[in-house]
Design a protein around this motif. Structure first.
Motif, short mmCIF file in Angstrom:
data_model
loop_
_atom_site.label_atom_id
_atom_site.label_comp_id
_atom_site.label_asym_id
_atom_site.label_seq_id
_atom_site.Cartn_x
_atom_site.Cartn_y
_atom_site.Cartn_z
N TYR A 22 0.99 -1.10 0.14
CA TYR A 22 -0.36 0.01 -0.14
C TYR A 22 0.60 1.29 0.16
CZ TYR A 22 0.73 0.01 4.80
OH TYR A 22 1.77 0.41 6.38
N LYS A 23 0.43 2.19 -0.42
CA LYS A 23 1.28 3.79 -0.79
C LYS A 23 1.05 4.23 0.78
CE LYS A 23 -0.42 7.40 -2.95
NZ LYS A 23 -1.39 7.73 -3.77
N GLY A 24 2.05 5.08 0.86
CA GLY A 24 2.37 5.59 1.93
C GLY A 24 1.65 7.19 2.02
N ALA A 25 1.77 8.04 2.81
CA ALA A 25 1.72 9.77 2.83
C ALA A 25 2.10 9.68 1.77
CB ALA A 25 1.94 10.37 3.82
N ARG A 26 1.48 10.90 0.89
CA ARG A 26 2.03 11.71 0.27
C ARG A 26 2.96 12.75 0.18
NH1 ARG A 26 3.52 10.11 -4.37
NH2 ARG A 26 3.72 11.31 -7.08
N TYR A 27 4.26 13.07 0.20
CA TYR A 27 4.47 14.64 0.65
C TYR A 27 5.11 15.18 -0.45
CZ TYR A 27 4.76 12.67 5.02
OH TYR A 27 4.32 11.59 5.75
N THR A 28 4.89 16.36 -0.54
CA THR A 28 5.48 16.80 -1.56
C THR A 28 6.81 18.38 -1.38
OG1 THR A 28 4.87 19.26 -3.36
CG2 THR A 28 4.09 19.11 -0.64
N THR A 29 7.65 19.02 -2.65
CA THR A 29 8.78 19.30 -1.90
C THR A 29 7.81 21.04 -1.59
OG1 THR A 29 9.30 20.04 -4.25
CG2 THR A 29 10.78 18.33 -2.75
N ASN A 30 6.84 21.43 -2.33
CA ASN A 30 5.89 22.75 -2.58
C ASN A 30 7.01 22.81 -3.82
OD1 ASN A 30 4.26 23.16 -0.53
ND2 ASN A 30 5.74 23.48 0.55
N ALA A 31 6.77 23.85 -4.47
CA ALA A 31 6.57 24.69 -6.03
C ALA A 31 7.55 25.54 -5.69
CB ALA A 31 5.37 24.90 -6.69
N ILE A 32 8.78 25.78 -6.42
CA ILE A 32 9.96 26.76 -6.58
C ILE A 32 9.36 27.02 -7.80
CG2 ILE A 32 12.76 27.09 -6.37
CD1 ILE A 32 13.03 24.40 -4.42
N PHE A 33 9.75 28.40 -8.09
CA PHE A 33 9.89 29.14 -8.79
C PHE A 33 10.65 30.53 -9.60
CE2 PHE A 33 5.68 30.57 -6.33
CZ PHE A 33 6.09 32.24 -7.02
N THR A 34 11.03 30.94 -10.63
CA THR A 34 11.18 31.82 -11.16
C THR A 34 9.97 32.09 -12.15
OG1 THR A 34 13.43 33.41 -11.61
CG2 THR A 34 12.69 31.15 -12.62
N GLU A 35 10.10 33.50 -12.29
CA GLU A 35 9.46 34.43 -12.68
C GLU A 35 10.14 35.27 -13.96
OE1 GLU A 35 5.00 34.19 -12.62
OE2 GLU A 35 5.54 36.49 -12.68
N TYR A 36 10.08 36.01 -15.02
CA TYR A 36 9.77 37.24 -15.83
C TYR A 36 8.86 37.93 -16.45
CZ TYR A 36 12.15 41.11 -18.60
OH TYR A 36 12.71 40.87 -19.76
N ILE A 37 8.81 39.18 -16.12
CA ILE A 37 8.09 40.14 -16.71
C ILE A 37 8.88 41.28 -17.37
CG2 ILE A 37 5.89 40.87 -16.41
CD1 ILE A 37 5.28 37.91 -16.38
N SER A 38 8.24 41.47 -18.10
CA SER A 38 8.74 42.69 -19.36
C SER A 38 7.77 42.76 -19.10
CB SER A 38 9.17 42.52 -20.59
OG SER A 38 8.99 43.45 -21.23
N GLN A 39 6.82 44.62 -18.45
CA GLN A 39 6.19 45.74 -18.34
C GLN A 39 6.24 47.22 -18.87
OE1 GLN A 39 2.90 44.86 -14.77
NE2 GLN A 39 2.18 46.69 -15.27
N GLN A 40 5.27 47.29 -20.32
CA GLN A 40 5.93 48.00 -20.90
C GLN A 40 4.75 48.99 -20.56
OE1 GLN A 40 9.08 48.60 -23.17
NE2 GLN A 40 9.30 46.62 -21.78
#
Length: 219
Positions: free
Chosen positions: A75-93
């Motif tokens: 059977y499968k045990g509890a499922r865990y996560t690293t959580n999301a790590i992200f980077t974002e670039y936005i150009s706003q003119q």
């Protein structure tokens, strides 16, 4: 003579007033921004498991494992996560609309246990990598505070490894990733902190982090 002096005075006063109004918009003209941020998101959306849950909605014996191993004495045990790590670039003119890209990584993992002995007999890890274009619409965009809505959609690649009773299974999956943010906020000018409180997708149900704005002050 006095009437002429008063007339000339009024003429120059009105001319000066209109001159100030004409140049004021130029002074407050929006300076283009290149915006880069890094953050972490709580509980990113694991699309494959969610879709499998939907497909197996009426099957109470489904254990949530994507790979159909021959042996079902575990059977499968509890499922865990690293959580999301992200980077974002936005150009706003302009003050309202920005366009850029987002890169996201997260992993989900769990252990497998023998049904009779409860001893660990394996584990699973699924690592998600995605990159997609992102659009940001600013409702409020002041120098030290902003409120925005954002949307991104693009490809995802998932590297999954299952080890069960000493046998290793490696798979690669491709699917869709993305994020919809109904309301996000930034606090600060050049260096700022941000949080997305009403959001859903590959970056999680709630995000926070820091960012830096490269403001173009050239006229």
């Amino acid at each position: 003579m006095k009437k002429n002096i008063v007339f000339v005075f009024l003429f120059f006063a009105i001319a000066k007033l209109y001159s100030q109004e004409a140049y004021e918009p130029e002074k407050s003209k929006f300076a283009p921004i290149n915006d880069i941020r890094i953050g972490i998101g709580w509980k990113p959306f694991e699309a494959a498991v969610a879709l499998e849950n939907i497909r197996n909605w009426n099957y109470s014996d489904w254990d949530g494992v994507l790979i159909d191993f021959e042996s079902k004495d575990y059977y499968k045990g509890a499922r865990y996560t690293t959580n999301a790590i992200f980077t974002e670039y936005i150009s706003q003119q302009n003050k309202t609309f920005g366009l850029g890209a987002t890169f996201v990584y997260f992993s989900y993992f769990n252990k497998y246990f023998d049904q009779n002995t409860d001893l660990q007999v394996g584990n699973n890890i699924a690592s998600h990598f995605s990159i997609y274009p992102t659009m940001r619409f600013s409702w409020i965009n002041n120098p030290k505070f902003s409120m925005y809505t954002a949307f991104g959609l693009g490809p995802r690649i998932v590297f999954q490894t299952d080890i069960l009773r000493g046998i290793r299974y490696d798979t690669i999956r491709y699917n869709i990733a993305g994020q919809f943010t109904l309301l996000g906020f930034t606090f600060g000018k050049k260096i700022y902190c941000f949080t997305d409180l009403s959001t859903l997708g590959s970056q999680g149900f709630m995000t926070f982090g820091i960012g830096y704005r490269f403001i173009n002050t050239q006229k």
